[in-house]
Write an enzyme that holds these catalytic residues in place. Structure first.
Site, PDB file in Angstrom:
ATOM      1  N   ARG A   1       6.102   2.548   3.873  1.00  0.00           N
ATOM      2  CA  ARG A   1       6.774   1.487   4.763  1.00  0.00           C
ATOM      3  C   ARG A   1       6.110   0.298   3.995  1.00  0.00           C
ATOM      4  O   ARG A   1       5.705   0.375   3.109  1.00  0.00           O
ATOM      5  CB  ARG A   1       5.918   1.387   6.057  1.00  0.00           C
ATOM      6  CG  ARG A   1       4.410   1.710   6.093  1.00  0.00           C
ATOM      7  CD  ARG A   1       3.929   1.744   7.518  1.00  0.00           C
ATOM      8  NE  ARG A   1       2.094   1.961   7.339  1.00  0.00           N
ATOM      9  CZ  ARG A   1       1.434   2.100   8.596  1.00  0.00           C
ATOM     10  NH1 ARG A   1       2.082   2.383   9.724  1.00  0.00           N
ATOM     11  NH2 ARG A   1       0.395   2.162   8.459  1.00  0.00           N
TER      12      ARG A   1
ATOM     13  N   ASP B   1       2.867   8.898  -0.425  1.00  0.00           N
ATOM     14  CA  ASP B   1       1.915   8.229   0.744  1.00  0.00           C
ATOM     15  C   ASP B   1       1.210   9.426   1.231  1.00  0.00           C
ATOM     16  O   ASP B   1       1.613  10.593   1.160  1.00  0.00           O
ATOM     17  CB  ASP B   1       2.997   7.545   1.588  1.00  0.00           C
ATOM     18  CG  ASP B   1       2.242   6.440   2.587  1.00  0.00           C
ATOM     19  OD1 ASP B   1       1.362   6.641   3.167  1.00  0.00           O
ATOM     20  OD2 ASP B   1       2.374   5.226   2.144  1.00  0.00           O
TER      21      ASP B   1
ATOM     22  N   ASP C   1      -2.810  11.673  -1.109  1.00  0.00           N
ATOM     23  CA  ASP C   1      -4.025  11.246  -0.842  1.00  0.00           C
ATOM     24  C   ASP C   1      -4.220  10.477  -2.221  1.00  0.00           C
ATOM     25  O   ASP C   1      -5.034  11.204  -3.116  1.00  0.00           O
ATOM     26  CB  ASP C   1      -4.954  12.084  -0.371  1.00  0.00           C
ATOM     27  CG  ASP C   1      -6.332  11.238   0.028  1.00  0.00           C
ATOM     28  OD1 ASP C   1      -6.479   9.970  -0.589  1.00  0.00           O
ATOM     29  OD2 ASP C   1      -7.073  12.067   0.646  1.00  0.00           O
ATOM     30  N   VAL C   2      -4.364   9.265  -2.441  1.00  0.00           N
ATOM     31  CA  VAL C   2      -4.481   8.486  -3.729  1.00  0.00           C
ATOM     32  C   VAL C   2      -6.033   8.543  -4.255  1.00  0.00           C
ATOM     33  O   VAL C   2      -6.191   8.424  -5.145  1.00  0.00           O
ATOM     34  CB  VAL C   2      -4.050   6.994  -3.739  1.00  0.00           C
ATOM     35  CG1 VAL C   2      -2.642   6.938  -3.514  1.00  0.00           C
ATOM     36  CG2 VAL C   2      -4.944   6.107  -2.739  1.00  0.00           C
TER      37      VAL C   2
ATOM     38  N   ASN D   1       0.642   1.015  -5.478  1.00  0.00           N
ATOM     39  CA  ASN D   1       0.875  -0.073  -4.344  1.00  0.00           C
ATOM     40  C   ASN D   1      -0.149   0.399  -3.131  1.00  0.00           C
ATOM     41  O   ASN D   1      -0.364  -0.494  -2.305  1.00  0.00           O
ATOM     42  CB  ASN D   1       2.284  -0.152  -4.149  1.00  0.00           C
ATOM     43  CG  ASN D   1       2.499  -1.079  -2.817  1.00  0.00           C
ATOM     44  OD1 ASN D   1       2.368  -2.110  -2.567  1.00  0.00           O
ATOM     45  ND2 ASN D   1       2.837  -0.325  -1.753  1.00  0.00           N
TER      46      ASN D   1
ATOM     47  N   TYR E   1     -12.726  -5.430   1.037  1.00  0.00           N
ATOM     48  CA  TYR E   1     -11.525  -5.452   0.607  1.00  0.00           C
ATOM     49  C   TYR E   1     -11.263  -6.339  -0.821  1.00  0.00           C
ATOM     50  O   TYR E   1     -10.813  -5.994  -1.774  1.00  0.00           O
ATOM     51  CB  TYR E   1     -10.255  -6.066   1.616  1.00  0.00           C
ATOM     52  CG  TYR E   1      -9.152  -6.327   1.221  1.00  0.00           C
ATOM     53  CD1 TYR E   1      -8.053  -5.269   1.212  1.00  0.00           C
ATOM     54  CD2 TYR E   1      -8.602  -7.629   0.999  1.00  0.00           C
ATOM     55  CE1 TYR E   1      -6.775  -5.512   0.749  1.00  0.00           C
ATOM     56  CE2 TYR E   1      -7.346  -7.766   0.517  1.00  0.00           C
ATOM     57  CZ  TYR E   1      -6.626  -6.765   0.436  1.00  0.00           C
ATOM     58  OH  TYR E   1      -5.101  -6.909   0.176  1.00  0.00           O
TER      59      TYR E   1
ATOM     60  N   LYS F   1     -10.508  -5.413  -4.423  1.00  0.00           N
ATOM     61  CA  LYS F   1      -9.304  -5.919  -5.374  1.00  0.00           C
ATOM     62  C   LYS F   1      -9.824  -6.740  -6.368  1.00  0.00           C
ATOM     63  O   LYS F   1      -9.295  -6.671  -7.525  1.00  0.00           O
ATOM     64  CB  LYS F   1      -8.532  -6.880  -4.458  1.00  0.00           C
ATOM     65  CG  LYS F   1      -7.595  -5.960  -3.320  1.00  0.00           C
ATOM     66  CD  LYS F   1      -6.661  -5.301  -3.971  1.00  0.00           C
ATOM     67  CE  LYS F   1      -5.938  -4.390  -2.793  1.00  0.00           C
ATOM     68  NZ  LYS F   1      -4.791  -3.631  -3.166  1.00  0.00           N
TER      69      LYS F   1
ATOM     70  N   VAL G   1       1.967 -10.778   3.724  1.00  0.00           N
ATOM     71  CA  VAL G   1       3.297 -10.261   3.645  1.00  0.00           C
ATOM     72  C   VAL G   1       3.600  -9.815   4.976  1.00  0.00           C
ATOM     73  O   VAL G   1       2.658  -9.222   5.487  1.00  0.00           O
ATOM     74  CB  VAL G   1       3.573  -9.295   2.536  1.00  0.00           C
ATOM     75  CG1 VAL G   1       4.923  -8.971   2.624  1.00  0.00           C
ATOM     76  CG2 VAL G   1       3.266 -10.076   1.253  1.00  0.00           C
TER      77      VAL G   1
ATOM     78  N   THR H   1       4.067  -7.023   6.828  1.00  0.00           N
ATOM     79  CA  THR H   1       4.084  -5.591   6.785  1.00  0.00           C
ATOM     80  C   THR H   1       3.238  -5.032   7.809  1.00  0.00           C
ATOM     81  O   THR H   1       2.389  -6.019   8.362  1.00  0.00           O
ATOM     82  CB  THR H   1       3.595  -4.899   5.317  1.00  0.00           C
ATOM     83  OG1 THR H   1       1.923  -5.262   5.501  1.00  0.00           O
ATOM     84  CG2 THR H   1       4.046  -5.790   4.230  1.00  0.00           C
TER      85      THR H   1
END
Length: 243
Positions: free
Chosen positions: A14, A35, A59-60, A86, A151, A155, A184, A186
């Protein structure tokens, strides 16, 4: 016949990831939409109505799942030429209320995940022309935001990883760049937060997923073949604001 350009996109169920998937398909890529939300990403791919898109559960944070995902994509499309890291999580807590699990969880998705993805895709990226990696960073890796210690620091780490990878992989012809989205529209941001951020924004609105996807599409395209280590800010001017 193997596809000429094959992109693996994470966080593709999504929001930005779904937009990136759709945008790269428009540019002629075959796309593996990956995803953790397996049912959702399957629905997203089904709605695209093309055999050039493949839904992959991933699962990244798992090196094993990364290996399986890349193998599946290579077997299905014949290779991997492009990696878009992403997938990300937004976790807010004050320093006094943050937990070790909350902090580490953000890092595992936002920084470890891209690292594992680069490692898994690298043997295949070395074999193709104009191989490209794009990592989704954040304006949180440019300026500090309160209650974003997990977070923001994850990043910032991804920003550093991107730079190191760009230097290390340039001799192999693999370009590594990053996009820095501001807020954004989302599911990562609830409606009230979107409204508040739009009111504060220089452009009086927040970004749309396709505006981020367009930036990614440029960085992986033949129009950006001499660009590596770039940090493309797509934030409507948020990083220019002092408050």
């Amino acid at each position: 016949m193997p596809a000429d350009r094959v992109a693996l996109v994470t966080g593709a169920a999504r929001g930005q990831g779904a937009a990136i998937t759709a945008r790269l398909l428009q540019d002629g890529f075959a796309v593996a939409a990956c995803d953790l939300l397996a049912d959702d990403v399957a629905d997203t791919v089904a709605a695209l109505g093309t055999d050039r898109a493949l839904a992959v559960s991933l699962d990244v944070t798992s090196a094993e799942q990364w290996g399986s995902a890349v193998t599946r994509v290579v077997e299905h499309f014949g290779g991997v030429t492009t990696l878009v890291n992403n997938a990300g999580v937004l976790h807010r807590a004050s320093l006094s209320e943050e937990t070790a699990d909350g902090f580490e969880g953000s890092w595992r998705v936002n920084c470890l995940g891209p690292f594992l993805g680069i490692q898994a895709a690298l043997p295949h990226l070395r074999d193709v022309d104009n191989a490209a990696i794009v990592n989704t960073c954040s304006t949180g890796a440019i300026r500090p935001f309160p209650h974003h210690s997990a977070y923001g620091s994850s990043k910032w780490a991804l920003r550093g990883l991107t730079q190191v990878a760009a230097v290390e992989l340039a001799p192999a012809g693999i370009r590594v760049n990053s996009v820095f989205p501001g807020p954004v529209e989302t599911p990562m941001l609830d409606g009230a937060t979107q409204t508040r951020l739009a009111a504060q924004a220089l452009m009086k609105r927040i970004g749309k997923p396709m505006e981020i996807a367009d930036a990614v599409a440029f960085l992986v395209s033949e129009h950006a073949t001499f660009i590596t280590g770039s940090e493309l800010i797509v934030d409507g001017g948020q990083s220019l604001q002092s408050g």
